[in-house]
Design a protein around this motif. Structure first.
Motif, PDB file in Angstrom:
ATOM      1  N   GLU A   1       0.644  -1.227   0.098  1.00  0.00           N
ATOM      2  CA  GLU A   1      -0.034  -0.017  -0.066  1.00  0.00           C
ATOM      3  C   GLU A   1       0.830   1.099  -0.184  1.00  0.00           C
ATOM      4  O   GLU A   1       1.997   1.058   0.573  1.00  0.00           O
ATOM      5  N   GLU A   2       0.290   2.128  -0.517  1.00  0.00           N
ATOM      6  CA  GLU A   2       1.053   3.606  -0.443  1.00  0.00           C
ATOM      7  C   GLU A   2       0.407   4.347   0.400  1.00  0.00           C
ATOM      8  O   GLU A   2      -0.993   4.540   0.394  1.00  0.00           O
ATOM      9  N   ARG A   3       0.971   4.714   1.558  1.00  0.00           N
ATOM     10  CA  ARG A   3       0.407   5.264   2.831  1.00  0.00           C
ATOM     11  C   ARG A   3       1.141   6.682   2.940  1.00  0.00           C
ATOM     12  O   ARG A   3       2.542   6.707   3.278  1.00  0.00           O
ATOM     13  N   ILE A   4       0.561   7.528   2.708  1.00  0.00           N
ATOM     14  CA  ILE A   4       1.034   9.182   2.984  1.00  0.00           C
ATOM     15  C   ILE A   4       0.795   9.567   4.529  1.00  0.00           C
ATOM     16  O   ILE A   4      -0.085   9.879   4.731  1.00  0.00           O
ATOM     17  N   TYR A   5       1.893   9.532   4.763  1.00  0.00           N
ATOM     18  CA  TYR A   5       2.025   9.746   6.689  1.00  0.00           C
ATOM     19  C   TYR A   5       2.562  11.005   6.896  1.00  0.00           C
ATOM     20  O   TYR A   5       3.679  11.268   6.438  1.00  0.00           O
ATOM     21  N   ARG A   6       2.252  11.678   7.909  1.00  0.00           N
ATOM     22  CA  ARG A   6       2.929  12.537   8.701  1.00  0.00           C
ATOM     23  C   ARG A   6       4.029  11.996   9.434  1.00  0.00           C
ATOM     24  O   ARG A   6       3.838  10.924   9.987  1.00  0.00           O
ATOM     25  N   LEU A   7       5.203  12.503   9.614  1.00  0.00           N
ATOM     26  CA  LEU A   7       6.307  12.222  10.282  1.00  0.00           C
ATOM     27  C   LEU A   7       6.667  13.198  11.330  1.00  0.00           C
ATOM     28  O   LEU A   7       7.057  14.399  10.629  1.00  0.00           O
ATOM     29  N   ARG A   8       6.612  13.178  12.569  1.00  0.00           N
ATOM     30  CA  ARG A   8       6.790  14.047  13.308  1.00  0.00           C
ATOM     31  C   ARG A   8       8.091  13.704  14.266  1.00  0.00           C
ATOM     32  O   ARG A   8       8.140  12.546  15.104  1.00  0.00           O
ATOM     33  N   CYS A   9       9.366  14.486  14.236  1.00  0.00           N
ATOM     34  CA  CYS A   9      10.577  14.092  15.036  1.00  0.00           C
ATOM     35  C   CYS A   9      10.608  14.875  16.439  1.00  0.00           C
ATOM     36  O   CYS A   9       9.861  16.231  16.409  1.00  0.00           O
ATOM     37  N   VAL A  10      11.276  14.651  17.531  1.00  0.00           N
ATOM     38  CA  VAL A  10      11.162  15.018  18.741  1.00  0.00           C
ATOM     39  C   VAL A  10      11.909  16.354  18.714  1.00  0.00           C
ATOM     40  O   VAL A  10      11.709  17.103  19.577  1.00  0.00           O
ATOM     41  N   GLU A  11      12.835  16.544  17.568  1.00  0.00           N
ATOM     42  CA  GLU A  11      13.541  17.782  17.599  1.00  0.00           C
ATOM     43  C   GLU A  11      12.649  19.087  17.130  1.00  0.00           C
ATOM     44  O   GLU A  11      13.008  20.103  17.356  1.00  0.00           O
TER      45      GLU A  11
ATOM     46  N   VAL B   1       5.620   4.170  12.381  1.00  0.00           N
ATOM     47  CA  VAL B   1       4.544   4.260  13.500  1.00  0.00           C
ATOM     48  C   VAL B   1       3.943   5.745  13.428  1.00  0.00           C
ATOM     49  O   VAL B   1       4.907   6.357  14.369  1.00  0.00           O
ATOM     50  N   PRO B   2       3.320   6.167  12.873  1.00  0.00           N
ATOM     51  CA  PRO B   2       2.873   7.499  12.569  1.00  0.00           C
ATOM     52  C   PRO B   2       2.675   8.731  13.585  1.00  0.00           C
ATOM     53  O   PRO B   2       2.664   9.799  13.582  1.00  0.00           O
ATOM     54  N   TRP B   3       1.856   7.944  14.674  1.00  0.00           N
ATOM     55  CA  TRP B   3       1.463   8.761  15.876  1.00  0.00           C
ATOM     56  C   TRP B   3       2.313   8.828  16.806  1.00  0.00           C
ATOM     57  O   TRP B   3       2.335   9.264  17.951  1.00  0.00           O
ATOM     58  N   LYS B   4       3.653   8.229  16.591  1.00  0.00           N
ATOM     59  CA  LYS B   4       4.910   8.246  17.461  1.00  0.00           C
ATOM     60  C   LYS B   4       5.838   9.229  16.953  1.00  0.00           C
ATOM     61  O   LYS B   4       6.015   9.432  15.704  1.00  0.00           O
ATOM     62  N   TYR B   5       6.864   9.761  17.738  1.00  0.00           N
ATOM     63  CA  TYR B   5       8.105  10.497  17.224  1.00  0.00           C
ATOM     64  C   TYR B   5       8.948   9.635  16.563  1.00  0.00           C
ATOM     65  O   TYR B   5       8.868   8.213  16.618  1.00  0.00           O
ATOM     66  N   GLY B   6       9.713  10.218  15.468  1.00  0.00           N
ATOM     67  CA  GLY B   6      10.261   9.518  14.214  1.00  0.00           C
ATOM     68  C   GLY B   6      11.247   8.451  14.972  1.00  0.00           C
ATOM     69  O   GLY B   6      11.323   7.151  14.076  1.00  0.00           O
ATOM     70  N   PHE B   7      11.720   8.588  16.086  1.00  0.00           N
ATOM     71  CA  PHE B   7      12.984   7.765  16.426  1.00  0.00           C
ATOM     72  C   PHE B   7      12.290   6.285  16.900  1.00  0.00           C
ATOM     73  O   PHE B   7      13.248   5.409  16.762  1.00  0.00           O
ATOM     74  N   LYS B   8      11.066   6.159  16.819  1.00  0.00           N
ATOM     75  CA  LYS B   8      10.297   4.980  17.111  1.00  0.00           C
ATOM     76  C   LYS B   8      10.239   3.948  15.931  1.00  0.00           C
ATOM     77  O   LYS B   8      10.250   2.652  15.967  1.00  0.00           O
ATOM     78  N   SER B   9      10.119   4.852  14.704  1.00  0.00           N
ATOM     79  CA  SER B   9      10.285   4.123  13.459  1.00  0.00           C
ATOM     80  C   SER B   9      11.679   3.530  13.153  1.00  0.00           C
ATOM     81  O   SER B   9      12.388   4.071  12.109  1.00  0.00           O
ATOM     82  N   ILE B  10      12.096   2.538  13.778  1.00  0.00           N
ATOM     83  CA  ILE B  10      13.539   1.900  13.424  1.00  0.00           C
ATOM     84  C   ILE B  10      13.778   1.462  12.118  1.00  0.00           C
ATOM     85  O   ILE B  10      12.854   0.994  11.464  1.00  0.00           O
ATOM     86  N   LYS B  11      14.985   1.654  11.829  1.00  0.00           N
ATOM     87  CA  LYS B  11      15.344   1.492  10.229  1.00  0.00           C
ATOM     88  C   LYS B  11      16.117  -0.002  10.183  1.00  0.00           C
ATOM     89  O   LYS B  11      16.641  -0.300  11.168  1.00  0.00           O
ATOM     90  N   SER B  12      16.355  -0.320   8.862  1.00  0.00           N
ATOM     91  CA  SER B  12      17.046  -1.445   8.486  1.00  0.00           C
ATOM     92  C   SER B  12      16.759  -2.628   9.681  1.00  0.00           C
ATOM     93  O   SER B  12      17.913  -3.086  10.010  1.00  0.00           O
TER      94      SER B  12
ATOM     95  N   PHE C   1      -1.161  13.128  18.994  1.00  0.00           N
ATOM     96  CA  PHE C   1      -0.944  11.774  18.188  1.00  0.00           C
ATOM     97  C   PHE C   1      -0.510  12.011  16.893  1.00  0.00           C
ATOM     98  O   PHE C   1      -0.867  11.194  15.886  1.00  0.00           O
ATOM     99  N   ASN C   2       0.096  13.260  16.588  1.00  0.00           N
ATOM    100  CA  ASN C   2       0.575  13.640  15.337  1.00  0.00           C
ATOM    101  C   ASN C   2      -0.614  13.516  14.402  1.00  0.00           C
ATOM    102  O   ASN C   2      -0.645  13.631  13.000  1.00  0.00           O
ATOM    103  N   GLY C   3      -1.987  13.959  14.731  1.00  0.00           N
ATOM    104  CA  GLY C   3      -2.925  14.073  13.998  1.00  0.00           C
ATOM    105  C   GLY C   3      -3.843  12.566  13.791  1.00  0.00           C
ATOM    106  O   GLY C   3      -4.986  12.574  12.959  1.00  0.00           O
ATOM    107  N   TYR C   4      -3.379  11.881  14.406  1.00  0.00           N
ATOM    108  CA  TYR C   4      -4.022  10.356  14.192  1.00  0.00           C
ATOM    109  C   TYR C   4      -4.816   9.693  15.594  1.00  0.00           C
ATOM    110  O   TYR C   4      -5.104   8.728  15.945  1.00  0.00           O
ATOM    111  N   ALA C   5      -5.323  10.971  16.396  1.00  0.00           N
ATOM    112  CA  ALA C   5      -5.822  10.719  17.615  1.00  0.00           C
ATOM    113  C   ALA C   5      -7.215   9.988  17.331  1.00  0.00           C
ATOM    114  O   ALA C   5      -7.517   9.114  18.287  1.00  0.00           O
TER     115      ALA C   5
END
Length: 313
Positions: free
Chosen positions: A126-136, A225-236, A293-297
């Motif tokens: 699926e293509e999912r256009i999500y907001r990404l919000r970083c803690v900074e 995980v679009p409702w959490k700060y970006g560092f939760k979305s672990i890579k590789s 919740f980054n707009g996903y409340a």
């Protein structure tokens, strides 16, 4: 166990707010052109040319304006390649993404390993256009391509003891120069509660803008995980393990008073050194109000009913 001490200098995560803002204010706010020109070139950060298999548009997507491919691939947090936002695009070419295996194990009835081809085949993309919000304090809107994490977890049949899901990034010092530093305790580890992991908004992303993930964005597979700060979305990711007890995330291990396990986007709970009430979308000059919740409340607030979100930050 040795006591971890955060690095003395880590430009975006560790510096005091006033220094951080002075350094980033103009660069983030000037315009999309400024971001693209000041960071690595579009050519250096360009995604792979091969197209992904057929995917469909998801009903979960936001209709907000997407950030450009250049912005998304040039401005990244990926400490395995360095602490500055430009480091991943400059250095991630050393990452070897073939062959790649993701092991799913732990409290499951049917442990299994997946290569990338099998991940692309067993569930519709699926293509999912999500907001990404970083803690900074910065944000983007990103057109991910991926599959629901729940589809993979159902395949391995979690047992009643599988109350949390722990994710682990590749550890390869020869490929990831940031892992040769003490910026974090490697390998990078993140975790979710099982109901968060099974939520339909949680995906394993394998691409963006319709093509395979660029290396600097977490190739070949990462969590989103679009409702959490970006560092939760672990890579590789190389391992997904279902466990009975709450795993200790890498940033929580580094500084538990600043980076909690849940890390839900919450404008009412500030980071100890800066406010979370507003954010700046990369490519925009003015700040905007941070959404709960980054707009996903509407979709996820029920997961935390009755919880004290200040204590469980």
């Amino acid at each position: 166990m040795s006591v971890y001490r955060p690095p003395e200098v880590a430009p975006s995560e560790i510096t005091p707010e006033h220094i951080y803002l002075n350094r980033r204010e103009w660069m983030q706010g000037a315009a999309a052109v400024a971001v693209a020109s000041m960071l690595p070139s579009v050519e250096a950060a360009a995604p792979p040319k091969a197209a992904l298999p057929t995917f469909y548009k998801s009903r979960f997507s936001t209709n907000e304006q997407k950030n450009s491919q250049a912005e998304i691939t040039s401005y990244n947090n990926f400490y395995e390649f360095g602490t500055d936002k430009s480091d991943p695009a400059e250095r991630a070419h050393t990452l070897k993404t073939e062959p790649w295996v993701v092991k799913v194990e732990g409290e499951v009835a049917k442990p299994r390993s997946f290569d990338i081809d099998s991940l692309l085949k067993f569930a519709p993309l699926e293509e999912r256009i999500y907001r990404l919000r970083c803690v900074e304090g910065w944000s983007m809107v990103i057109p991910w391509v991926g599959l629901p994490l729940s589809a993979l977890l159902k395949l391995v049949e979690p047992t009643s003891k599988g109350k949390f899901v722990e994710f682990t990034t590749l550890q390869a010092l020869d490929q990831m120069p940031g892992q040769r530093t003490g910026s974090l305790d490697w390998p990078y580890v993140e975790g979710l509660r099982i109901d968060e992991a099974m939520h339909p908004l949680t995906i394993l992303a394998v691409g963006l803008y319709g093509r395979p993930l660029p290396k600097q964005n977490g190739a070949p597979v990462r969590l989103v995980v679009p409702w959490k700060y970006g560092f939760k979305s672990i890579k590789s990711i190389v391992r997904i393990r279902l466990v009975e007890k709450q795993p200790v995330s890498s940033w929580t291990r580094a500084n538990a008073t600043e980076y909690g396990f849940y890390s839900n986007v919450n404008p009412e709970v500030d980071h100890p050194r800066w406010s979370q009430a507003s954010e700046r979308r990369i490519g925009e000059f003015f700040k905007r109000k941070t959404l709960m919740f980054n707009g996903y409340a509407e979709e996820v607030a029920s997961l935390y009913k009755g919880m004290d979100l200040r204590a469980n930050f």
